[in-house]
Design an enzyme around this catalytic site. Structure first.
Site, PDB file in Angstrom:
ATOM      1  CG  LEU A 198      21.596  10.418 -52.466  1.00  0.00           C
ATOM      2  CD1 LEU A 198      21.112  11.314 -51.330  1.00  0.00           C
ATOM      3  CD2 LEU A 198      20.462   9.540 -52.951  1.00  0.00           C
ATOM      4  CG  HIS A 199      27.441  14.539 -52.066  1.00  0.00           C
ATOM      5  ND1 HIS A 199      27.951  15.014 -53.247  1.00  0.00           N
ATOM      6  CD2 HIS A 199      26.793  15.588 -51.489  1.00  0.00           C
ATOM      7  CE1 HIS A 199      27.630  16.295 -53.393  1.00  0.00           C
ATOM      8  NE2 HIS A 199      26.937  16.656 -52.330  1.00  0.00           N
ATOM      9  CG  ASP A 200      27.854  10.885 -47.687  1.00  0.00           C
ATOM     10  OD1 ASP A 200      28.858  11.293 -48.304  1.00  0.00           O
ATOM     11  OD2 ASP A 200      27.450  11.412 -46.625  1.00  0.00           O
ATOM     12  CB  THR A 213      28.339  12.616 -55.647  1.00  0.00           C
ATOM     13  OG1 THR A 213      28.957  13.904 -55.545  1.00  0.00           O
ATOM     14  CG2 THR A 213      29.230  11.579 -54.983  1.00  0.00           C
TER      15      THR A 213
END
Length: 305
Positions: free
Chosen positions: A235-237, A190
């Site tokens: 922007l991980h998710d 990520t």
């Protein structure tokens, strides 16, 4: 045919964009959104999920879930996401939550679905683990488990652990023990999805939709990550959602993964074994085509109201 999914989340600024991406993508059929405490408490993550779903004009039911991990105490991250979880953005209030607790709803959907369902977890894994631990026979109805969790090396909440894994490592261990395919989008992956001012400007140029506007404002409210030398905000998710939609944007490796459940400073660490030859029990996403990822995300945000 669209992939049926249950999206388990803890909104959360990056969860907001993951929800938008899932709801805007015809490749996915979102059967339910289930919510846990995580980035902030359940008293905020649940209203946030309801707000974001309503903003997207979606009728997907949103269900309340666990407000604490299986063991230990709940700890949130308001210094990252703001005390409200959405960076202080003022957004319209959503509808009330749908009836039923998250774990019960997950089990019911798995029982009733004519096809196996992908479980997508982008917060602490408590709701998913509770559902599967209390009715293990339903595991045959799980197509795969896709998680934003873990790290190859250094964590972001402790030197050892990533936030979601650290928040409920026992739940994560339960998911790994199910024997179903598990996919990890780790911190190293990520970190390649960096939101920069230029990318926010590019989003704003795509239209005037309320979701596009909210997504841009939410990301603009965040401080660039000192962990990534201030280059941008990871922007991980949405990476977990994007893998389901366009897996060609990623490279991956099958690995043996274990979770440190001890009480010491390594608690919550994901021990990802790439080299020993141990039998793999998970797929770990390694690289991301960042330009392709942001093109996908911008195109889908522009589809929403």
């Amino acid at each position: 045919m669209p992939i049926p999914i249950i999206l388990d989340c803890d909104p959360g600024t990056d969860d907001a964009l993951a929800i938008f991406l899932a709801l805007a993508s015809p490749e996915l059929s979102v059967l339910a959104i289930t919510v846990a405490g995580g980035n902030v408490g359940l008293d905020r993550t649940l209203p946030n999920a309801l707000t974001l779903t309503a903003l997207a004009g979606s009728a997907v039911p949103v269900h309340a879930g666990a407000d604490r991990p299986l063991l230990g105490q709940f700890v949130s991250a308001p210094h990252i996401h703001g005390t409200d979880g959405l960076g202080g953005m003022i957004l319209p209030t959503g509808k009330p939550a749908a009836p039923g607790l998250a774990a019960d709803v997950i089990r019911r959907i798995l029982r009733e679905s004519p096809d196996p369902v992908a479980l997508v977890g982008i917060g602490p894994a408590t709701n998913l683990a509770l559902a599967l631990a209390t009715e293990p026979a339903l595991i045959t109805q799980v197509a795969r488990i896709v998680l934003m969790s873990g790290a190859w090396a250094e964590g972001n909440v402790t030197p050892a652990a990533e936030f979601n894994a650290w928040s409920d490592p026992e739940a994560l261990a339960i998911l790994l023990a199910t024997g179903r395919p598990v996919v990890f989008a780790t911190l190293e992956l990520t970190a390649q999805a960096l939101v920069t001012p230029a990318r926010i400007t590019a989003w704003r140029a795509l239209g005037n939709g309320r979701c596009l506007h909210a997504a841009s404002d939410i990301q603009a409210s965040l401080t660039p990550s000192p962990r990534l030398a201030g280059q941008g905000t990871p922007l991980h998710d949405p990476c977990a959602i994007a893998w389901l939609i366009q897996p060609a944007l990623f490279t991956a490796r099958d690995c043996a993964v274990r979770i440190d459940l001890g009480p010491g400073p390594s608690r919550g660490r994901t021990l990802i074994d790439r080299w020993s030859g141990a039998t793999p029990n998970a797929t770990v996403l390694e690289t991301l085509d960042a330009d392709g990822f942001f093109a996908l995300l911008g195109e889908r945000l522009a589809r929403l109201p």
